[in-house]
Design an enzyme around this catalytic site. Structure first.
Site, short mmCIF file in Angstrom:
data_model
loop_
_atom_site.label_atom_id
_atom_site.label_comp_id
_atom_site.label_asym_id
_atom_site.label_seq_id
_atom_site.Cartn_x
_atom_site.Cartn_y
_atom_site.Cartn_z
N ASN A 37 -8.20 7.18 -6.79
CA ASN A 37 -7.91 5.40 -7.64
C ASN A 37 -9.12 4.52 -7.30
O ASN A 37 -9.63 3.91 -6.73
CB ASN A 37 -6.74 5.26 -7.12
CG ASN A 37 -6.01 4.15 -8.09
OD1 ASN A 37 -6.03 3.91 -8.74
ND2 ASN A 37 -4.77 3.27 -7.57
N HIS A 122 10.36 3.65 -4.66
CA HIS A 122 9.45 2.75 -4.41
C HIS A 122 10.60 1.07 -4.74
O HIS A 122 10.44 0.99 -5.65
CB HIS A 122 8.58 1.83 -4.78
CG HIS A 122 6.93 2.97 -3.64
ND1 HIS A 122 5.74 2.91 -3.76
CD2 HIS A 122 7.12 3.65 -3.31
CE1 HIS A 122 5.52 2.88 -3.48
NE2 HIS A 122 6.77 4.58 -2.68
N ARG A 147 12.15 2.66 -0.32
CA ARG A 147 10.62 2.14 0.39
C ARG A 147 11.07 0.34 0.16
O ARG A 147 11.21 0.52 -0.82
CB ARG A 147 9.97 2.55 0.02
CG ARG A 147 8.79 1.88 0.70
CD ARG A 147 7.40 2.05 0.38
NE ARG A 147 6.08 1.71 -0.03
CZ ARG A 147 5.62 1.11 -1.06
NH1 ARG A 147 4.75 2.07 -0.27
NH2 ARG A 147 5.65 0.38 -1.73
N TYR A 159 -0.04 -6.19 -1.02
CA TYR A 159 0.58 -5.00 -1.41
C TYR A 159 1.73 -5.01 -1.80
O TYR A 159 2.28 -5.10 -0.64
CB TYR A 159 -0.12 -4.29 -0.63
CG TYR A 159 0.14 -2.90 -0.77
CD1 TYR A 159 -0.38 -2.19 -1.46
CD2 TYR A 159 1.55 -2.38 -0.77
CE1 TYR A 159 0.78 -0.57 -1.92
CE2 TYR A 159 1.97 -1.22 0.00
CZ TYR A 159 1.76 -0.62 -1.68
OH TYR A 159 1.99 0.60 -1.24
N ASP A 210 6.32 0.14 5.25
CA ASP A 210 4.77 0.60 4.58
C ASP A 210 4.32 -0.32 5.09
O ASP A 210 3.99 -2.12 4.17
CB ASP A 210 4.25 0.90 2.87
CG ASP A 210 2.69 1.46 3.09
OD1 ASP A 210 2.67 1.22 3.96
OD2 ASP A 210 2.58 2.19 2.00
N HIS A 212 0.92 -0.67 5.24
CA HIS A 212 -0.41 -0.62 4.22
C HIS A 212 -1.33 -1.95 4.68
O HIS A 212 -2.14 -1.85 4.93
CB HIS A 212 -0.53 -1.25 3.07
CG HIS A 212 -0.81 -0.61 2.09
ND1 HIS A 212 -2.12 -1.16 1.31
CD2 HIS A 212 -1.03 0.17 1.07
CE1 HIS A 212 -2.44 -0.63 0.27
NE2 HIS A 212 -1.79 0.38 0.40
N GLU A 236 5.67 2.96 7.86
CA GLU A 236 4.45 3.54 7.38
C GLU A 236 2.45 2.70 7.61
O GLU A 236 2.33 1.62 7.66
CB GLU A 236 4.02 3.88 5.77
CG GLU A 236 3.33 4.25 5.15
CD GLU A 236 3.12 4.59 4.19
OE1 GLU A 236 4.60 5.07 3.44
OE2 GLU A 236 2.53 4.99 2.93
N GLU A 262 -1.87 8.81 4.35
CA GLU A 262 -2.20 8.99 3.20
C GLU A 262 -3.32 8.82 2.08
O GLU A 262 -4.49 9.35 1.21
CB GLU A 262 -1.28 7.33 1.97
CG GLU A 262 -2.19 6.17 2.01
CD GLU A 262 -0.89 5.27 1.40
OE1 GLU A 262 -0.04 6.02 1.39
OE2 GLU A 262 -1.54 4.70 1.12
N ARG A 283 1.74 11.81 5.85
CA ARG A 283 0.93 11.65 4.54
C ARG A 283 0.50 12.59 3.98
O ARG A 283 0.30 11.97 2.15
CB ARG A 283 1.21 9.61 4.56
CG ARG A 283 2.36 9.88 5.01
CD ARG A 283 3.48 8.58 4.61
NE ARG A 283 2.54 8.08 3.33
CZ ARG A 283 2.80 7.90 1.89
NH1 ARG A 283 3.22 8.59 1.57
NH2 ARG A 283 2.22 6.94 1.26
N HIS A 312 2.07 11.87 0.13
CA HIS A 312 2.00 10.79 -0.65
C HIS A 312 1.97 11.30 -2.35
O HIS A 312 2.17 12.15 -2.40
CB HIS A 312 0.23 10.39 -0.57
CG HIS A 312 0.26 9.21 -1.14
ND1 HIS A 312 -1.57 9.37 -1.03
CD2 HIS A 312 -0.18 8.51 -1.67
CE1 HIS A 312 -2.21 7.91 -1.93
NE2 HIS A 312 -0.63 6.65 -1.65
N ASP A 316 -0.88 7.05 -9.02
CA ASP A 316 -1.87 7.43 -8.52
C ASP A 316 -2.20 8.92 -8.40
O ASP A 316 -2.94 9.26 -8.94
CB ASP A 316 -2.58 6.99 -7.98
CG ASP A 316 -3.16 6.17 -6.63
OD1 ASP A 316 -1.69 5.56 -6.83
OD2 ASP A 316 -3.38 6.88 -5.77
N GLU A 339 7.61 11.32 -1.24
CA GLU A 339 7.76 9.77 -2.01
C GLU A 339 7.46 10.64 -3.62
O GLU A 339 6.75 11.44 -3.68
CB GLU A 339 5.59 9.40 -1.84
CG GLU A 339 5.51 7.87 -2.31
CD GLU A 339 4.20 6.88 -2.10
OE1 GLU A 339 3.60 7.79 -1.39
OE2 GLU A 339 4.39 5.70 -2.65
N TRP A 402 -6.60 -4.30 2.47
CA TRP A 402 -4.90 -4.95 1.41
C TRP A 402 -3.98 -4.41 2.08
O TRP A 402 -3.57 -2.79 2.71
CB TRP A 402 -6.23 -4.41 0.43
CG TRP A 402 -4.72 -3.89 -0.92
CD1 TRP A 402 -4.00 -5.35 -1.65
CD2 TRP A 402 -4.52 -3.62 -2.09
NE1 TRP A 402 -3.21 -5.19 -2.56
CE2 TRP A 402 -3.31 -3.60 -2.58
CE3 TRP A 402 -4.79 -1.89 -1.42
CZ2 TRP A 402 -3.22 -3.30 -3.32
CZ3 TRP A 402 -4.53 -0.79 -2.03
CH2 TRP A 402 -3.27 -1.25 -3.64
#
Ligand code: CS2
Ligand code: MG
Length: 402
Positions: A37, A122, A147, A159, A210, A212, A236, A262, A283, A312, A316, A339, A402
Site C-alpha cells: 500500500n 472493522h 474491532r 487512523y 488497534d 496503530h 494491536e 502486520e 499478525r 492481517h 490493501d 481480519e 500515523w
C-alpha cells in the site's frame, strides 16, 4: 512442466492492487498478490526488472527452491518490497501446485484443522455514539468479533476513523494527507469507548482495538491495564515493534492480550517477541512475509510458545491474499482469528473468488488452488492511481506514527 510466462497486472478497482500471473507451458496458471500500500510501483519494478526474468524456464513444482533462490540469491535480504515480490511468486506457485493436484490449497498444507475461520470486522465512527452504532451494525451482520476505532474529541482524521461506509480506505490522496495526533486525549477516551461497548453489547462479542503504533511502551502499558475489565480479544500494535524489548515492559504491566506483526516481513522480525512470550497473536500475513512457505515457518515457531495467528486482512491486501490466507487459516493448528475488511464490489468483480462469509465466519472454497482469479479485461478498465497513506504530526508539528 516449466514456467513459460510471467506478467504483473496493476489495477485500481477502488484501490490499487499489484497481481502476478505465472503461466506454464502446460496451460495451467497461478495468481499471487504483491500489493504494498502506497509503494505499489516499487514492487512492480522489483518483480519486472529482477525476479520475473529468472523464473522463465524453471520447474514450478520447486516452490521451496525458488523461495530460497529469491531470498538468498538476492544477497540483500528481507524488507517489504523484496518479501512481497517473493510472496507473489510463492502464492502463484502454490496455486499452480494445488490446481495440478486437483485440490484446494488447504489440502496440500495438511488438510482441514477446523470447519470455519473466525473473522473480525472493522467498526469505526467519528465519535463515541457513531462507533457504538457501527459495532451494533456489525453484530447485526452476524460478526462475533469486532474491532472498534473511533474519532477522539479534538483529534480529527486519525487512523481508523471511518467515513461512514463499510470500506475504510486510508490511502486517500496522491501525496500524504497530514493528520494531527494527541496521545492524552486518546488515552482518556479509549476506556470510555469500551465501557460503553461492554455496557451495550455484553461480554459475548469479542472486541478488538488497534493502537496503530501510536503509544510509547509505558503509555501502552497504561492503556492495556485500563482495558483489562473490558476483556479485549487483543490490543494491536500498542507501540512500534522495531525495539522488541519494549514489549517486555508492556507485558510486565498488563494481562490484556497483545497482537503485533502486520508490518513484519520475516520470521526474524517475529522471533524475539514469540520466543520471549511477549505477544499473544502474530499478525503477519501471506503477502507480507514471503508467502505461504515462510508464513508457515512463523506459525510453527509461534505454536511452540502458544502464540496464535491473526493474519492481517485490511483492504490493501487483495482478494488473492485473502483467499490464500483462508486456506492457511483452515489448516494452521494454532489459528487465532482472521481480519476481514470487506473489499468494494468493483474489487470483488475484478478478482472472482470462491470464499464466502456466513454468520461471523469465512469459509475457504473447495475449488483447486487458492480459489481466486483475476478478470484481466475488467482489471484493464481500472488504471493505477497514485495513492499515499496519511502521516501524523503532534500538535506542535513533530512527526509521529500515523
Ligand atoms: C491496519 C491496516 O488492518 C489493520 O489492522 O493497521 O488498516 C493498515 O493501516 C493498512 O493495512 C495500511 O496499509
Ligand atoms: Mg493494524
Amino acid at each position: 512442466m516449466k514456467i513459460s510466462a510471467a506478467r504483473v497486472i496493476v489495477t485500481s478497482p477502488g484501490r490499487n492492487f499489484v497481481t502476478l500471473k505465472l503461466q506454464t507451458d502446460e496451460g495451467l496458471y497461478g495468481i499471487g498478490d504483491a500489493t504494498l500500500n502506497g509503494r505499489e510501483l516499487a514492487v512492480v519494478a522489483y518483480l519486472n526488472d529482477h525476479v520475473l526474468p529468472c523464473l522463465i524456464g524453471r520447474d514450478p513444482a520447486r516452490i521451496e527452491d525458488i523461495w530460497q533462490f529469491l531470498y538468498r540469491g538476492a544477497y540483500w535480504r528481507r524488507g517489504p518490497v523484496t518479501m512481497r515480490a517473493i510472496a507473489a511468486v510463492d502464492v502463484a506457485l502454490w496455486d499452480i501446485k494445488a490446481k495440478l493436484a486437483g485440490m484446494p490449497l488447504y489440502q496440500l498444507l495438511g488438510g482441514r484443522s477446523r470447519e470455519r475461520v473466525l473473522v473480525y470486522g472493522h467498526a469505526n465512527g467519528e465519535d463515541l455514539d457513531a462507533t457504538v452504532d457501527a459495532v451494533g451494525r456489525y453484530i447485526d451482520m452476524g460478526y462475533r468479533a469486532v474491532r472498534a476505532q473511533s474519532g477522539v474529541p479534538g483529534v480529527t482524521l486519525a487512523y481508523g476513523v471511518g467515513r461512514g461506509t463499510l470500506n475504510y480506505e486510508p490511502a486517500d490522496a496522491a501525496l500524504p494527507t497530514e493528520t494531527a495526533w494527541n496521545t492524552s486525549r486518546y488515552l482518556d477516551f479509549v476506556p470510555r469507548l469500551f465501557d460503553r461497548l461492554r455496557a451495550r453489547f455484553g461480554n459475548e462479542v469479542e472486541l478488538l482495538h488497534d493502537v496503530h503504533h501510536r503509544l510509547t511502551p509505558m503509555e501502552a502499558a497504561r492503556l492495556g491495564r485500563s482495558l483489562e475489565p473490558h476483556r479485549l480479544f487483543w490490543l494491536e500494535d500498542a507501540t512500534p515493534a522495531e525495539n522488541q524489548e519494549a514489549f517486555r515492559l508492556i507485558r510486565a504491566h498488563t494481562t490484556t492480550p497483545l497482537a503485533v506483526g502486520e508490518v513484519f516481513n520475516s520470521i526474524w522480525d517475529c522471533k524475539d517477541l514469540i520466543q520471549g512470550q511477549l505477544i499473544d497473536y502474530i499478525r503477519t500475513t501471506v503477502v507480507g512475509a514471503g508467502g505461504i512457505t515462510h508464513l508457515r515457518r512463523i506459525a510453527d515457531l509461534a505454536a511452540l510458545y502458544q502464540v496464535r495467528t491473526g493474519c492481517h486482512g485490511a483492504t490493501d491486501l487483495s482478494p488473492v491474499t485473502m483467499g490464500a490466507a483462508l486456506h492457511f487459516d483452515t489448516w494452521v493448528p494454532n489459528f487465532g482469528i482472521q481480519e476481514y475488511m470487506r473489499h468494494t464490489s468493483e474489487t470483488d468483480a475484478v478478482f472472482p473468488h470462491d470464499y464466502r462469509f456466513e454468520r461471523g465466519y469465512l469459509f475457504a472454497g473447495d475449488s483447486p488452488g487458492h480459489g481466486v482469479d483475476i478478470d484481466e479485461s475488467l482489471a484493464a478498465r481500472f488504471p493505477y492511481k497514485p495513492a499515499s497513506l496519511p502521516i501524523a504530526r503532534l500538535e506542535d508539528g513533530t512527526m509521529w506514527n500515523w
